[in-house]
Design a protein around this motif. Structure first.
Motif, short mmCIF file in Angstrom:
data_model
loop_
_atom_site.label_atom_id
_atom_site.label_comp_id
_atom_site.label_asym_id
_atom_site.label_seq_id
_atom_site.Cartn_x
_atom_site.Cartn_y
_atom_site.Cartn_z
N VAL A 89 10.95 -22.93 23.17
CA VAL A 89 11.92 -23.31 24.20
C VAL A 89 13.33 -22.99 23.73
N GLU A 90 14.04 -22.20 24.52
CA GLU A 90 15.42 -21.83 24.18
C GLU A 90 16.42 -22.75 24.88
N GLN A 91 16.23 -22.98 26.19
CA GLN A 91 17.12 -23.85 26.94
C GLN A 91 16.31 -24.72 27.89
N ILE A 92 16.88 -25.88 28.23
CA ILE A 92 16.22 -26.82 29.14
C ILE A 92 17.22 -27.19 30.24
N PHE A 93 16.75 -27.14 31.48
CA PHE A 93 17.56 -27.54 32.62
C PHE A 93 16.85 -28.68 33.33
N VAL A 94 17.52 -29.81 33.49
CA VAL A 94 16.93 -30.99 34.12
C VAL A 94 17.73 -31.31 35.38
N HIS A 95 17.03 -31.48 36.50
CA HIS A 95 17.66 -31.84 37.76
C HIS A 95 16.99 -33.10 38.30
N LYS A 96 17.82 -34.05 38.71
CA LYS A 96 17.33 -35.26 39.36
C LYS A 96 17.38 -35.03 40.86
N ILE A 97 16.25 -35.24 41.52
CA ILE A 97 16.17 -35.04 42.96
C ILE A 97 15.87 -36.39 43.60
N PHE A 98 16.83 -36.87 44.41
CA PHE A 98 16.70 -38.18 45.05
C PHE A 98 15.53 -38.17 46.01
N PRO A 99 14.71 -39.18 46.10
CA PRO A 99 14.82 -40.49 45.49
C PRO A 99 14.01 -40.65 44.21
N ASN A 100 12.97 -39.82 43.97
CA ASN A 100 12.10 -40.14 42.84
C ASN A 100 11.50 -38.91 42.16
N LYS A 101 12.20 -37.81 42.11
CA LYS A 101 11.63 -36.60 41.52
C LYS A 101 12.53 -36.07 40.41
N LEU A 102 11.89 -35.58 39.36
CA LEU A 102 12.58 -34.96 38.24
C LEU A 102 12.08 -33.53 38.13
N SER A 103 13.00 -32.58 38.12
CA SER A 103 12.65 -31.18 38.02
C SER A 103 13.14 -30.65 36.68
N VAL A 104 12.21 -30.05 35.92
CA VAL A 104 12.53 -29.54 34.58
C VAL A 104 12.22 -28.05 34.56
N PHE A 105 13.20 -27.26 34.13
CA PHE A 105 13.00 -25.83 33.96
C PHE A 105 13.18 -25.49 32.49
N LEU A 106 12.15 -24.92 31.89
CA LEU A 106 12.19 -24.53 30.48
C LEU A 106 12.38 -23.03 30.38
N GLU A 107 13.46 -22.63 29.74
CA GLU A 107 13.66 -21.21 29.50
C GLU A 107 13.07 -20.90 28.13
N LEU A 108 12.00 -20.12 28.14
CA LEU A 108 11.31 -19.79 26.89
C LEU A 108 11.97 -18.59 26.23
N ARG A 109 11.84 -18.54 24.92
CA ARG A 109 12.39 -17.42 24.16
C ARG A 109 11.67 -16.13 24.55
N LYS A 110 12.41 -15.06 24.54
CA LYS A 110 11.84 -13.75 24.86
C LYS A 110 11.67 -12.99 23.54
N PRO A 111 10.46 -12.88 23.05
CA PRO A 111 10.27 -12.23 21.75
C PRO A 111 10.41 -10.72 21.83
N LEU A 112 10.90 -10.16 20.75
CA LEU A 112 10.96 -8.71 20.63
C LEU A 112 9.62 -8.17 20.13
N VAL A 113 9.02 -8.92 19.21
CA VAL A 113 7.75 -8.50 18.61
C VAL A 113 6.86 -9.72 18.48
N ALA A 114 5.57 -9.54 18.77
CA ALA A 114 4.59 -10.58 18.53
C ALA A 114 3.69 -10.11 17.40
N LEU A 115 3.63 -10.89 16.34
CA LEU A 115 2.85 -10.53 15.16
C LEU A 115 1.61 -11.40 15.13
N ALA A 116 0.44 -10.78 15.23
CA ALA A 116 -0.82 -11.52 15.23
C ALA A 116 -1.45 -11.46 13.85
N ILE A 117 -1.92 -12.60 13.39
CA ILE A 117 -2.59 -12.69 12.09
C ILE A 117 -3.99 -13.24 12.32
N THR A 118 -4.97 -12.51 11.87
CA THR A 118 -6.34 -12.98 11.94
C THR A 118 -6.87 -13.10 10.53
#
Length: 129
Positions: A89-118
């Motif tokens: 998670v790189e950034q988090i955006f939280v919005h309160k929506i009346f009367p009873n809702k919470l909206s969360v947006f997670l901005e995930l990191r954008k990788p340049l390379v994915a290294l797999a190890i088996t």
């Protein structure tokens, strides 16, 4: 009955006008009690999204701890504390929506390379950004 005089008009001020600040105070206290009561404005729904679509189950499980908390008294910094150790998670955006809702947006990191190890014992991957 009292009179309020202007240059051109004369108004009668009823005795009830003396009580209006008191009535406004009672009305304001009632509205605040309604908004801060846990029954009406407690968090009942949490929506979680990322830039790639809906959140994973593990992320939604972390957010379920906030169900039932009062929406107006909710500190969005608590959501940041929950996800601060998640390296994806790189950034988090939280919005309160009346009367009873919470909206969360997670901005995930954008990788340049994915290294797999088996390995024989375990497998995994590393994201390099």
């Amino acid at each position: 009955m009292k009179y309020f005089n202007t240059k051109y008009l004369t108004f009668r001020v009823p005795a009830l006008a003396k009580l209006s600040p008191f009535l406004l105070l009672i009305l304001a206290a009632g509205i605040l009690a309604f908004l801060f009561s846990g029954d009406v404005t407690s968090i009942a729904h949490i929506s979680c999204k990322t830039q790639y679509g809906p959140c994973q189950n593990s992320e939604e499980e972390k957010l379920k701890n906030f169900l039932g908390k009062p929406l107006f008294l909710f500190d969005s910094g608590k959501v940041n504390q929950v996800f601060e150790q998640d390296f994806r998670v790189e950034q988090i955006f939280v919005h309160k929506i009346f009367p009873n809702k919470l909206s969360v947006f997670l901005e995930l990191r954008k990788p340049l390379v994915a290294l797999a190890i088996t390995d024989m014992l375990e497998s995994g991957f590393f994201l390099i950004d």
